[in-house]
Structure formats: C-alpha cells, structure tokens
Design an enzyme around this catalytic site. Sequence first.
Site, PDB file in Angstrom:
ATOM      1  CE1 TYR A  23      -1.018 -10.532   5.198  1.00  0.00           C
ATOM      2  CE2 TYR A  23       0.684  -9.577   3.793  1.00  0.00           C
ATOM      3  CZ  TYR A  23       0.295 -10.164   4.982  1.00  0.00           C
ATOM      4  OH  TYR A  23       1.231 -10.382   5.958  1.00  0.00           O
ATOM      5  CG  ASP A  68     -10.731  -5.475  -3.574  1.00  0.00           C
ATOM      6  OD1 ASP A  68      -9.878  -5.341  -2.680  1.00  0.00           O
ATOM      7  OD2 ASP A  68     -10.594  -6.268  -4.537  1.00  0.00           O
ATOM      8  CE1 TYR A 123       4.349  -3.028  -6.402  1.00  0.00           C
ATOM      9  CE2 TYR A 123       6.472  -3.525  -5.370  1.00  0.00           C
ATOM     10  CZ  TYR A 123       5.141  -3.147  -5.271  1.00  0.00           C
ATOM     11  OH  TYR A 123       4.603  -2.884  -4.038  1.00  0.00           O
TER      12      TYR A 123
END
Length: 332
Positions: free
Chosen positions: A14, A34, A143
Amino acid sequence: MPNTEILVIGGAGYVGSHFVLYALKHGCRVCVWDNLSTGHRSALRDVRFLAGDLNDREAFQAHLAGNRYHTIFHFAASCLVGESVVNPAKYYENNVIAAFNMLEAMRATGHDRVVFSSTCSVYGLPEELPIREGHAKNPISPYGKTKLAIEWMLEDYSAAYGIRWAALRYFNAAGCEPDEGLGEDHDPETHLIPNVVRHALDLDPRLVIFGNDYPTPDGTCIRDYIHVTDLAEAHIAAMRKLDEIPQIRLNLGTGTGLSNLQVVEAVSSACGKKLEPVFGPRRPGDPPELVADPGEAFRMLQWQARRSHPDRIVAEVLRWMSDHPGGYAEVH
Ligand code: UDP
C-alpha cells in the site's frame, strides 16, 4: 536528482506502491523487490519488478551484487498491531530477521544508504502529546518492538560500518490515488478508514469500533491520519538529506488527531448516509491517542502534510473502493 537508481523493497504494498508512483514521477529509476505476500503486482506499472524475499538472503545479496543503487527503500514489513500480539514470531522473522538480511547484503556489496519505514508504535503509550522524536521508546506491541529493534540495528550499523539511514516514523497512513489506479487493499482489511468505507458501501454488514471507554473526549481512540503521497514526498526529501546527515529519525504525521467516531462521521457525511457502528472490546496493543509533532520533519526537510485533510482522504478511499469493490483482484 533525475535518474537516481533506487531499490524499493516492498514496493507492491500500500505505502510502497504510492511511493513508487511518486518516485517515478520525480525521475527516479525504480526497481521493486517484493514477495507479493500482501502486495499487488497490478499496483505497479513501468518498473522493473523482481519477486523475491529478503529472507532468501543469498538471492537478495546476489541481486545487490549485480546492481548499484543510490538508495534502498525498505517498506516490506508485517504491520498489524493486533496480529503481532498473537503471532510475534511472524514479526520477528519478517521484520527483524529480514532487515538484518538486508543490512548484511548491503554491507557485503557496498550499498550504504537506506530509508526505512518505521512507526509511531515505537513510542508505546504517550507520556506527552503531540509526540516528539525524543519521546521515550516503550513499545507495547511486538510490531512496535520489531520496528524499534531495526532502528537500533541501523544505529549500530551506521556507527560501525558507515551506513547512512533515515527511519521515518509513520503515524496512520491513509488515502490513495484513485486517478492513478492506486488504492488500499488488504486481505483481511483491518484498518479503520477502509473498514468504515466498506461498511458505507455495503461491502461489510457490520462496523465494529474497538473500545469506547478510552480516556478521550468521545471515548474512542485518536489517530493522526497522514496521506500516503505525503509520506512518499517525505521519503524523497529524506533520501536527499542523507547527503548531509547520516542518521535521521523523523515523525511523519499532521499534528492533528481524529477519533474513531470522527472518522465514522466523516465517512457518513461524505456518502450522505448515517452509519451506525457497534462497539466491541478494546483491541490489544492500541494506545488511546497517537498524534505526531511534525515540527522536526518541517525543520529538517521543509516537509509538511499537504494532502492529508480527512475529507480528501475519505473521498479518495470512497471513490477507489466504489470503483474496485473487489480490490486489485478486479484490476487487469
Ligand atoms: N479500529 C476499529 N475498527 C476497525 C478497525 C480499526 O475500531 O474495524 C480502530 C483501532 O482499534 C484503532 C483505530 O481504529 O483504535 C486505528 O486502527 P488501524 O488498524 O486503522 O490503525 P493502527 O492505529 O492500528 O495503525
């Protein structure tokens, strides 16, 4: 810097895909690396694309050995606070180990500049608002801890091996570029704005707001939403600034917060339909309020958010999702 050769790891995601578009428009020569675990090949046009994983260090190092990049941009990460609490192993592997592999490959091949996607989650529960870069770092989710661990690695690699780096601590990335065919498409979608828009478009029957007993004016969490193209602009500015400053840590946000209920209201008024969320329990790992002090980014990069008005963000997301109710799966 026209014709600057850059490598964008995670460029199909994104934020990464919006950055790729911006970098191409500003004359960079872009190669994307990627693994397409969450990214979309159809979010990329006119770039060299390599399907690869940073955890295949040999392949990545071989690629760097055969190419010479001015700067490497690292967007590839697992980035869901809630998921990181229940599956921290995924976060240590995809974030910490993968970044270590990247740095080792850079060191072995003489690549010495990296711009890294960090996060406001490195701060943990805010002791002061808005949050400045010098705020204590006490991440409360795996995270946030993995992103902070990578910042520490960057510090040490810089001191010992001369790597120049920028860690850009995003607040809440939002918005998209529907005119350019770029949107936000996660599976499953967990982010607030796309979830509210999905509900508004009847793509999702229920809208759950996680917690309404936070110490905020309306009881729901407050976040600072920053447009992905504003983020992209800051990355190019940071790349340039690395000529002068070897280690950069900056918040990227607007300085203004929006509560979860204010997001629901903004979408309600944009689509002319009263949305009725239900309240569920708090989501583990969510601080009540995260708002950036973007002053240092302005002082250092002369950068500030210019595309991040909530009405604009909501209108763009509504447009992209109405045109692509099935996300990128429908783009050919
Ligand atoms: N949130 C919510 N319902 C949803 C998705 C998110 O209430 O369907 C809340 C979430 O608990 C947090 C805020 O919206 O308070 C922003 O969450 P998001 O996942 O968009 O971004 P984060 O702040 O975790 O990076």
